[in-house]
Every structure is written in structure tokens, then in C-alpha cells.
Design a protein around this motif. Structure first.
Motif, PDB file in Angstrom:
ATOM      1  N   ASN A 111       1.332  -1.052   0.103  1.00  0.00           N
ATOM      2  CA  ASN A 111       0.522   0.028  -0.236  1.00  0.00           C
ATOM      3  C   ASN A 111       0.790   1.499   0.090  1.00  0.00           C
ATOM      4  O   ASN A 111       1.774   1.514   0.894  1.00  0.00           O
ATOM      5  CB  ASN A 111      -0.994   0.349   1.220  1.00  0.00           C
ATOM      6  CG  ASN A 111      -1.360   1.093   1.331  1.00  0.00           C
ATOM      7  OD1 ASN A 111      -1.344   2.659   1.545  1.00  0.00           O
ATOM      8  ND2 ASN A 111      -3.448   0.736   1.019  1.00  0.00           N
ATOM      9  N   HIS A 112       1.066   2.075  -0.762  1.00  0.00           N
ATOM     10  CA  HIS A 112       1.040   2.962  -1.478  1.00  0.00           C
ATOM     11  C   HIS A 112       1.644   4.469  -0.186  1.00  0.00           C
ATOM     12  O   HIS A 112       2.907   4.585   0.348  1.00  0.00           O
ATOM     13  CB  HIS A 112       0.975   3.980  -2.537  1.00  0.00           C
ATOM     14  CG  HIS A 112       1.689   5.581  -2.972  1.00  0.00           C
ATOM     15  ND1 HIS A 112       2.767   5.215  -3.288  1.00  0.00           N
ATOM     16  CD2 HIS A 112       1.136   6.990  -1.899  1.00  0.00           C
ATOM     17  CE1 HIS A 112       3.400   6.125  -3.194  1.00  0.00           C
ATOM     18  NE2 HIS A 112       2.388   7.126  -2.851  1.00  0.00           N
ATOM     19  N   VAL A 113       0.060   4.492   0.431  1.00  0.00           N
ATOM     20  CA  VAL A 113       0.415   5.579   1.473  1.00  0.00           C
ATOM     21  C   VAL A 113       0.907   4.697   2.891  1.00  0.00           C
ATOM     22  O   VAL A 113       1.534   5.500   3.852  1.00  0.00           O
ATOM     23  CB  VAL A 113      -1.175   6.111   2.069  1.00  0.00           C
ATOM     24  CG1 VAL A 113      -1.242   6.874   3.568  1.00  0.00           C
ATOM     25  CG2 VAL A 113      -2.244   6.472   0.538  1.00  0.00           C
ATOM     26  N   ALA A 115       3.067   2.631   2.786  1.00  0.00           N
ATOM     27  CA  ALA A 115       4.976   2.500   2.536  1.00  0.00           C
ATOM     28  C   ALA A 115       4.834   3.755   2.652  1.00  0.00           C
ATOM     29  O   ALA A 115       6.455   4.287   3.276  1.00  0.00           O
ATOM     30  CB  ALA A 115       5.165   2.308   0.858  1.00  0.00           C
ATOM     31  N   HIS A 116       4.526   5.300   2.491  1.00  0.00           N
ATOM     32  CA  HIS A 116       5.842   6.121   3.201  1.00  0.00           C
ATOM     33  C   HIS A 116       6.401   6.602   4.123  1.00  0.00           C
ATOM     34  O   HIS A 116       7.153   7.023   4.176  1.00  0.00           O
ATOM     35  CB  HIS A 116       4.494   7.863   2.469  1.00  0.00           C
ATOM     36  CG  HIS A 116       4.825   7.966   1.318  1.00  0.00           C
ATOM     37  ND1 HIS A 116       5.294   9.142   0.684  1.00  0.00           N
ATOM     38  CD2 HIS A 116       3.175   8.168   0.419  1.00  0.00           C
ATOM     39  CE1 HIS A 116       5.272   9.307  -0.067  1.00  0.00           C
ATOM     40  NE2 HIS A 116       4.180   8.906  -0.466  1.00  0.00           N
ATOM     41  N   VAL A 117       5.359   5.818   5.385  1.00  0.00           N
ATOM     42  CA  VAL A 117       5.785   5.680   6.370  1.00  0.00           C
ATOM     43  C   VAL A 117       7.393   5.274   6.574  1.00  0.00           C
ATOM     44  O   VAL A 117       8.111   5.910   7.721  1.00  0.00           O
ATOM     45  CB  VAL A 117       4.647   5.267   7.960  1.00  0.00           C
ATOM     46  CG1 VAL A 117       5.579   5.298   8.860  1.00  0.00           C
ATOM     47  CG2 VAL A 117       3.394   6.204   7.501  1.00  0.00           C
ATOM     48  N   SER A 301       9.038  12.266  -0.676  1.00  0.00           N
ATOM     49  CA  SER A 301       8.017  12.095  -1.969  1.00  0.00           C
ATOM     50  C   SER A 301       8.195  10.884  -2.993  1.00  0.00           C
ATOM     51  O   SER A 301       9.491   9.749  -1.906  1.00  0.00           O
ATOM     52  CB  SER A 301       8.892  13.376  -3.128  1.00  0.00           C
ATOM     53  OG  SER A 301      10.047  13.538  -3.556  1.00  0.00           O
ATOM     54  N   ASP A 302       7.551  10.636  -3.517  1.00  0.00           N
ATOM     55  CA  ASP A 302       7.159   9.506  -4.136  1.00  0.00           C
ATOM     56  C   ASP A 302       9.037   8.865  -4.492  1.00  0.00           C
ATOM     57  O   ASP A 302       9.445   9.292  -5.320  1.00  0.00           O
ATOM     58  CB  ASP A 302       6.166   9.426  -4.971  1.00  0.00           C
ATOM     59  CG  ASP A 302       5.071   9.354  -4.659  1.00  0.00           C
ATOM     60  OD1 ASP A 302       5.008   9.172  -3.256  1.00  0.00           O
ATOM     61  OD2 ASP A 302       3.896   9.377  -5.537  1.00  0.00           O
ATOM     62  N   ASN A 303       9.031   7.389  -3.691  1.00  0.00           N
ATOM     63  CA  ASN A 303       9.984   6.758  -4.311  1.00  0.00           C
ATOM     64  C   ASN A 303       9.903   5.437  -4.527  1.00  0.00           C
ATOM     65  O   ASN A 303       9.420   5.455  -3.277  1.00  0.00           O
ATOM     66  CB  ASN A 303      11.527   7.093  -3.222  1.00  0.00           C
ATOM     67  CG  ASN A 303      10.927   6.665  -2.115  1.00  0.00           C
ATOM     68  OD1 ASN A 303      11.028   6.348  -1.458  1.00  0.00           O
ATOM     69  ND2 ASN A 303      10.875   7.793  -0.702  1.00  0.00           N
TER      70      ASN A 303
HETATM   71 ZN    ZN Z   1       2.938   9.416  -2.614  1.00  0.00          ZN
END
Ligand code: ZN
Ligand code: KG4
Length: 338
Positions: A111-113, A115-117, A301-303
Motif C-alpha cells: 500500500n503506497h500510503v 509505505a510512505h511511513v 516524495s514518491d520513491n
Molecule cells: Zn506518495
């Protein structure tokens, strides 16, 4: 040692990374599409999907080469399953499925959100026991969520936005003032030269006990401000400073409430807005007793390093989980996207 290859294509970055044991980044390659979408003032989904398709193979190759490993050294392939733009997601998912099928390497949906954590955990040396339970704030262009986390894979949603996300409000206000996209960095820059008290801003979601965010009122205030009067250059800087102070202040107020409600050993902050230096200072000022960890700027940011990091945690729980070999999950069924 467990090496995970992460792949991310949920929005406007095509990214791949190789991460060891969820913490040590061996490579992280990000191909940003910002220049492609800039002229439209925001991300165009169909254009994003096609741009991912053009570069994904080369980006994955580059991530492996930079890490100095071949695919056979990889223990698992973590892929962003959602939330995101469906066309963009499908490019990454189809690519990762093909790679997993051909190589026999387990495929781990992420899950992308959430994963940010894990972007905030990259490079940290503390043990899981020293960090968890913790609070986690994800503030990006799509989400403003506070989670209580008992462990690296348990995300209990405590707060979310009832309308716009925090980063989205920065983008919309910047667009309103003709400042370009993405709005966060440009508003932060202007805010440094403005007086945050010069234009009184409305306080949103003031009830301390209400764990919800709202940004539409603040945005409407900015629309009215812009439409009602001729603003000087300094007025715009003051407006940017005032807006930023309230947009970020709301996040800190709700973090204070969450901290009051749950006992946590630390706070993990992630997502594009976590790059904001004023926000970093505010968190340290207002929550002095809660150790706060922010990602390195590259991982705000997204990675794909964050995707590999959370993928590792899922995989480590049970590397033999047959779900990692079924390849029959689809992009919508496994998670409730929030
Ligand atoms: Zn993102
Ligand atoms: O996490 P991210 O790269 O992508 C999403 O998953 O949404 O976050 C992008 C968001 C954008 O809304 C952008 O304006 C915001 O993060 N952002 C910032 C800053 N840098 C990026 N917001 C405030 N201050 C910044 N310095």
C-alpha cells in the motif's frame, strides 16, 4: 540479509530501488514526470501511464546495476498496489507480475500510503522495539493521515481529511496565485519572506478532540482573498506565510491530540509535505518530548525505497506465504484504500 526490489508507479514518478532488510538503501532511482505535467498544471493520468511504460524497464535495470546485483540476488519484488491512478498502477503491476512470473521471485503487494511511513525509517539504526508503538503522519498530495502503529505492518487510522489533503491544498493555492506545480516548495519559499500574522487566517477543525483534518475552508478563504482585492507582491508573500502557518498548524494540533490519546515511543512523519522545513521546526517546538523522525528529502516524495522497505516487513513475517506466489491478486481487492 534480505534484498527487496521495490517498484513504484502510482502517480507521476517511475521508481525502482534495492533495499536491504527494510532499512539500508543500496539504490533508489526516480524518474520524475513533473516536467511533462507542468504545462497542464497537474498530473494527467493517461499521460502518466504512458510515460511509465516508456521508462520502467530501464529504471529497474538501473536500480539493479547501481546496487551491483543481478535479479537472481533479489529475495522479493515489492510493488505498489494502490492507491493511485489506475492506469499508472497497472503499468507497474503488470511489469512486476511479469518479472516475478519469469524469475520465480515472490511478489509482494504494498500500500503506497502506508509505505510512505517507511520512508522515515530508512537509514535509522534503532530496533523495532525501540521505535514501536509509534504515531505516524503521512502528509502528501493525496493524504493527511495519522496512524497509531503497534508494529511496522499494523496501521490503525486515527485521523484523516474530510476534504482536501494538506499537500493538495498547497497545490491548489499555488495554482490560484499562478505559482506553478507542485505548490508546496514554491509556497514555502515565498512564506520565508512573508509575515504569517499580517493576514489573519481562519482556524480549521479547532475542536481539539476531533481527529479530522479539513482544508477546503482555508482554500476558499484564499480564493476570496485573491478575488476581492489587488494584492501587492508583499501581500502574496504574507498570504503564503499565513496559509502555510495554518495548514501546518492544523497538522500539529491534531498530532498533539493523538499524542495525548495514545502512548507512543516516537513520531514518524512522511510524504511530500514532510520536506517542509517550517513544519519540521514546528513539530520539534510543539512536541518536544516525542522524538520525531523525518525522511531524508529524497524519501519524502514518491520513491521505491519506501515500497521495498514496507515490502520487506510483509515478507519477513512469513517469507513462505503462498500469497506471494499466487500472482492472482488484483489491484483493488486486497486493501481498503484510505
Ligand atoms: Zn506518495
Ligand atoms: O508524497 P508526494 O510526493 O506525492 C503524493 O503521494 O501525493 O507529495 C506531493 C505533495 C504535493 O502536494 C506537494 O505540493 C507537497 O507534497 N509538497 C510540499 C513541499 N514539498 C512537496 N508541501 C509543503 N511544503 C513543501 N516543501
Amino acid at each position: 540479509m534480505t534484498l527487496i526490489l521495490g517498484i513504484e508507479t502510482s502517480c507521476d514518478e517511475t521508481a525502482a530501488a534495492v533495499v536491504e532488510n527494510g532499512r539500508t538503501v543500496h539504490s533508489s532511482i526516480v524518474a520524475s514526470q513533473i516536467a511533462i505535467h507542468q504545462k497542464f498544471g497537474g498530473v494527467v493520468p493517461e499521460v502518466a501511464a504512458r510515460a511509465h511504460l516508456q521508462v520502467i524497464d530501464a529504471i529497474v535495470d538501473e536500480a539493479l546495476a547501481k546496487a551491483g546485483v543481478s535479479l537472481s540476488a533479489i529475495d522479493g519484488i515489492a510493488i505498489t498496489q494502490g492507491p493511485g491512478l489506475i492506469g499508472a498502477l497497472l503499468v507497474g503491476i503488470a511489469y512486476a507480475k511479469g518479472l516475478a512470473l519469469a524469475s520465480g521471485i515472490p511478489l509482494i503487494p504494498v500500500n503506497h500510503v502506508e509505505a510512505h511511513v517507511h520512508g522515515a525509517l530508512l537509514g535509522l539504526t534503532q530496533t523495532t522495539e525501540e521505535l514501536f508503538p509509534c504515531l505516524a503522519l503521512v502528509v502528501s498530495g493525496g493524504h493527511s493521515n495519522i496512524y497509531f502503529m503497534k508494529s511496522p505492518t499494523e496501521f490503525e487510522l486515527m485521523a484523516y481529511s474530510i476534504d482536501d489533503a494538506c499537500g493538495e491544498s498547497f497545490d491548489k493555492v499555488a495554482k490560484l496565485f499562478g505559482l506553478g506545480y507542485p505548490g508546496g516548495p514554491v509556497l514555502e519559499r515565498l512564506a520565508r519572506e512573508g509575515d504569517p500574522k499580517a493576514i489573519p487566517m481562519p482556524r480549521m477543525m479547532e475542536q481539539k478532540d476531533k481527529l479530522q483534518f479539513s482544508y477546503s475552508g482555508l482554500k476558499t478563504f484564499m480564493v476570496n482573498l485573491k478575488n476581492k482585492q489587488q494584492l501587492s507582491e508583499q501581500d502574496v508573500k504574507n498570504a503564503a506565510a499565513g496559509f502555510q502557518e495554518e495548514a501546518l498548524g492544523q497538522l500539529v494540533r491534531k498530532l498533539e491530540t493523538a499524542h495525548h490519546l495514545r502512548s507512543a515511543q516516537c513520531l514518524l512523519v512522511a510524504g511530500g509535505v514532510a520536506a517542509n522545513q517550517r513544519f519540521r521546526a514546528m513539530v520539534k517546538e510543539r512536541l518536544p518530548r516525542l522524538p520525531a523522525y523525518f525522511p531524508q528529502l529524497d524519501y519524502c516524495s514518491d520513491n521505491a525505497a519506501m515500497i521495498a522497505a514496507l515490502g520487506y516487513q510483509h515478507f519477513a513475517k512469513d517469507p513462505k506465504d503462498p500469497a506471494f506466489h499466487r500472482l492472482d491478486w488484483d489491484a483493488f481487492s486486497r486493501y481498503q484504500f484510505s
